[in-house]
Design an enzyme around this catalytic site. Structure first.
Site, short mmCIF file in Angstrom:
data_model
loop_
_atom_site.label_atom_id
_atom_site.label_comp_id
_atom_site.label_asym_id
_atom_site.label_seq_id
_atom_site.Cartn_x
_atom_site.Cartn_y
_atom_site.Cartn_z
N ASN A 18 17.76 -2.25 13.99
CA ASN A 18 17.56 -2.12 15.45
C ASN A 18 16.09 -2.10 15.85
O ASN A 18 15.76 -2.30 17.01
CB ASN A 18 18.25 -0.85 15.97
CG ASN A 18 17.71 0.42 15.33
OD1 ASN A 18 17.31 0.42 14.16
ND2 ASN A 18 17.71 1.50 16.07
N ARG A 19 15.17 -1.88 14.88
CA ARG A 19 13.75 -1.82 15.24
C ARG A 19 12.89 -2.09 14.01
O ARG A 19 13.37 -2.12 12.87
CB ARG A 19 13.39 -0.45 15.84
CG ARG A 19 13.63 0.73 14.92
CD ARG A 19 13.51 2.05 15.68
NE ARG A 19 13.77 3.19 14.82
CZ ARG A 19 12.84 3.88 14.17
NH1 ARG A 19 11.57 3.53 14.28
NH2 ARG A 19 13.16 4.92 13.42
N GLY A 20 11.61 -2.26 14.25
CA GLY A 20 10.63 -2.38 13.17
C GLY A 20 10.90 -3.52 12.20
O GLY A 20 11.27 -4.63 12.59
N ILE A 21 10.71 -3.22 10.91
CA ILE A 21 10.87 -4.23 9.87
C ILE A 21 12.30 -4.77 9.85
O ILE A 21 12.52 -5.98 9.73
CB ILE A 21 10.50 -3.63 8.49
CG1 ILE A 21 9.01 -3.31 8.43
CG2 ILE A 21 10.88 -4.58 7.37
CD1 ILE A 21 8.60 -2.52 7.21
N ARG A 41 21.86 4.21 13.08
CA ARG A 41 22.52 5.42 13.54
C ARG A 41 22.68 5.45 15.06
O ARG A 41 23.62 6.05 15.57
CB ARG A 41 21.73 6.65 13.07
CG ARG A 41 21.89 6.95 11.59
CD ARG A 41 21.06 8.14 11.17
NE ARG A 41 21.35 8.52 9.80
CZ ARG A 41 20.66 9.42 9.12
NH1 ARG A 41 19.64 10.05 9.71
NH2 ARG A 41 20.98 9.72 7.88
N ASP A 55 26.20 5.54 10.25
CA ASP A 55 25.38 6.44 9.44
C ASP A 55 25.67 6.09 7.98
O ASP A 55 26.76 6.39 7.47
CB ASP A 55 25.74 7.90 9.74
CG ASP A 55 24.87 8.88 8.98
OD1 ASP A 55 24.22 8.48 7.98
OD2 ASP A 55 24.85 10.07 9.36
N GLY A 84 15.83 3.57 6.20
CA GLY A 84 15.21 4.65 5.43
C GLY A 84 14.59 5.68 6.36
O GLY A 84 14.36 5.41 7.54
N TYR A 147 10.03 10.68 -0.73
CA TYR A 147 10.05 9.28 -0.31
C TYR A 147 9.69 8.34 -1.46
O TYR A 147 10.36 7.32 -1.70
CB TYR A 147 9.08 9.10 0.86
CG TYR A 147 9.06 7.72 1.45
CD1 TYR A 147 10.09 7.28 2.28
CD2 TYR A 147 8.00 6.85 1.21
CE1 TYR A 147 10.06 6.01 2.85
CE2 TYR A 147 7.95 5.59 1.78
CZ TYR A 147 8.99 5.17 2.59
OH TYR A 147 8.96 3.92 3.15
N LYS A 151 12.07 5.43 -3.17
CA LYS A 151 11.69 4.03 -3.15
C LYS A 151 11.48 3.47 -4.56
O LYS A 151 11.75 2.29 -4.83
CB LYS A 151 10.42 3.84 -2.30
CG LYS A 151 10.65 4.12 -0.81
CD LYS A 151 11.69 3.17 -0.21
CE LYS A 151 11.80 3.31 1.28
NZ LYS A 151 12.77 2.35 1.87
#
Length: 241
Positions: A18-21, A41, A55, A84, A147, A151
């Site tokens: 839905n956004r960003g990368i 989410r 979710d 993430g 984190y 990853k």
């Protein structure tokens, strides 16, 4: 390329689309003519995508999302596990919830998504799985023990899947971005941004579409013989790792 020789659109799933990368990745697949589902989410996503609220830490919601995707656009042929979260703090202040929430979302949910996608891919005898990791998973970073661990775990997961599923023409790879121009980095001060970019050999942040280009390449015909790889999109920040 004539219409008769154009590749058939594939069924693609991008989590956190839905956004960003994630949104940039979804838009790149849509631009290629693929059928793209995005989950998040909160819902939402680029125009033309099947937008699902899910979710990914809840197994029942993941199963329901896959059922809806399969009904709308067929079995998932390309999975991009991008969703993430971060809960950054120094290790002595990191709570059990800070640890488990990040591991559950970034690592365990990626396992859940890949396992479910593999069912359809094994029947099709083809598929592409791409995990979005981070340069932090390779280099480590103070205040990001949870984190970085999540990853880094994606690398081991991808390489194990590459060995397990490769005989059915299913590839599993990792893209490891560095610092990217997104809402998360917009909150940094100019001083912080300069300090970060000074560490990057190319001297700048990545654009989301530069990460998306690596993902679509891994999912394309040109990367049919690439599996178990970690592709850095970090301006040289993590070279040698």
């Amino acid at each position: 390329m004539t219409e008769s020789t154009a590749p058939a659109p594939r069924s693609v799933l991008v989590t956190g689309g839905n956004r960003g990368i994630g949104r940039a990745i979804a838009e790149a697949f849509l631009a290629q003519g693929d059928k793209v589902a995005v989950t998040s989410r909160s819902g939402g996503g680029p125009e033309g995508a099947l937008q699902l609220t899910c979710d990914i830490t809840v197994p029942e919601q993941v199963e329901a999302a896959y059922a809806e995707i399969e009904a709308a656009q067929g079995p998932v042929e390309v999975l991009v596990a991008n969703a993430g979260i971060t809960k950054d703090t120094l290790v002595l202040r990191m709570s059990e919830d800070d640890w488990s929430d990040v591991i559950d979302t970034n690592l365990t949910a990626s396992f859940r998504l890949a396992k479910r996608a593999a069912k359809g891919m094994l029947r099709l005898r083809r598929g592409r799985i791409v995990f979005i990791s981070s340069v932090v998973g390779l280099l480590g970073n103070p205040g990001q023990v949870n984190y970085a661990a999540s990853k880094a775990g994606l690398v081991g997961m991808a390489r194990s899947l590459a060995r397990e599923l490769g005989s059915r023409s299913i590839t599993a790879n990792v893209v490891a971005p560095g610092f990217v121009e997104t809402e998360m980095t917009d909150v940094l001060t100019e001083e912080q941004r300069t300090a970060i970019s000074d560490r990057v050999p190319l001297g700048r942040y990545a654009q989301p579409d530069e990460v998306a280009a690596a993902v679509t390449w891994l999912a394309g015909d040109g990367a049919a013989y690439v599996t178990g790889a970690v592709i850095p999109v970090d301006g040289g920040l993590g070279m040698g790792h």
